[in-house]
Design an enzyme around this catalytic site. Structure first.
Site, short mmCIF file in Angstrom:
data_model
loop_
_atom_site.label_atom_id
_atom_site.label_comp_id
_atom_site.label_asym_id
_atom_site.label_seq_id
_atom_site.Cartn_x
_atom_site.Cartn_y
_atom_site.Cartn_z
N SER A 1 0.85 -1.19 0.00
CA SER A 1 0.00 0.00 0.00
C SER A 1 0.88 1.24 0.00
O SER A 1 2.06 1.18 0.35
CB SER A 1 -0.89 0.01 1.25
OG SER A 1 -1.60 1.23 1.37
N TYR B 1 -2.07 -1.18 10.36
CA TYR B 1 -2.12 -1.43 8.93
C TYR B 1 -0.85 -0.94 8.24
O TYR B 1 -0.23 -1.66 7.45
CB TYR B 1 -3.34 -0.74 8.33
CG TYR B 1 -3.47 -0.87 6.84
CD1 TYR B 1 -3.93 -2.05 6.25
CD2 TYR B 1 -3.13 0.19 5.99
CE1 TYR B 1 -4.05 -2.16 4.87
CE2 TYR B 1 -3.25 0.08 4.62
CZ TYR B 1 -3.70 -1.10 4.06
OH TYR B 1 -3.81 -1.21 2.70
#
Length: 265
Positions: free
Chosen positions: A146, A161
């Site tokens: 990401s 995350y």
């Protein structure tokens, strides 16, 4: 001059998180390029629908129900690929969750462990389980990370995350060097805002308490006037990294975000 082909005819691919979103789009595109595809996920019904969709297009596919954080389950899934097709050339480690986005004191050890288990431990187990087959003839591993934790740090509260995603990049770089003599390439794609269903496994809590107030220009994705990218676009990048056109690329992360992380970093 030889023009490199994107064909994967004769090759076998394993895609985790393949029931929806980027995983499903990638599985479909790899199959369209000629690969036999093993779709892995934890939701049997959706996984089987994705498999049947590929089979109906004339390609070969199997569905493997497994938890990527479960070592035994991943070993069994890869063993099924081996028993079915006898080889594995491409691995797309895509399975992941957003988990809880909240102030640090509200993120419990259980919240932290769940996110890291699926996103980072799951990546490690996926690659580790696939290595015996990949090393037989060489291959390509594509890890879906990401922009968060790698080039963008303004999503305050997404701590677990982002750490898991940064860990995936470090893992890929370390293992790329280790496995290069075995002709196994490992690269990472870092999507920004993409239209998927990952929001279904996201919980956001009290973020306004910890985020620095910043007013971005209208439309946070410069290339598309604010519109998010599509799973199919990420799948196209994955196809490139899976095949011979990227034969000399390893240990590299590619950002696919329309310039979002440059604006919001």
């Amino acid at each position: 001059m030889r023009v490199p082909s994107l064909s994967l005819t004769g090759k076998t691919a394993l895609v985790t998180g393949a029931a929806s979103g980027i995983g499903r789009a990638s599985a479909r595109l790899l199959a369209a390029a000629g690969a036999r595809v093993a779709l892995l996920g934890h939701t049997a019904d959706e996984l089987e629908k994705a498999r049947d969709e590929i089979i109906s297009s004339g390609a070969e596919a199997i569905a493997c129900v497994a938890d990527v954080a479960d070592a035994d389950a991943m070993e069994k899934a890869v063993a099924r690929v081996r028993d079915t097709w006898g080889r594995l050339d491409v691995v797309v480690a895509n399975a992941g969750i957003n988990g809880l986005w909240a102030p640090l004191e509200q993120i419990t050890p259980e919240d932290w462990d769940r996110t890291l288990a699926i996103n980072l431990r799951g990546t490690y187990l996926t690659v580790r389980s696939a290595l015996p087959l990949l090393k037989k003839q060489g291959g390509s591993v594509i890890i879906v990370s990401s922009v968060n934790g790698t080039r963008m740090f303004s999503n305050t509260g997404a701590t677990a995350y982002s750490v898991s995603k940064a860990g995936q990049v470090a893992f890929a770089r370390m293992v790329a060097l280790e496995l290069a003599p075995s002709r196994v390439r490992i690269n990472t794609v870092c999507p920004g805002a993409i239209s998927t269903r990952i929001g279904e496994n996201t919980t956001q809590r009290d973020l306004e308490k910890v985020r620095t107030p910043v007013e971005f220009p209208e439309g946070q994705i410069p290339l598309t006037e604010g519109e998010p990218g599509a799973s199919s676009q990420v799948a196209e990048l994955i196809l490139f990294l899976a095949g011979d056109a990227s034969a000399h690329i390893t240990g590299t992360e590619v950002f696919i975000d329309g310039g979002q992380s440059l604006l919001q970093g």
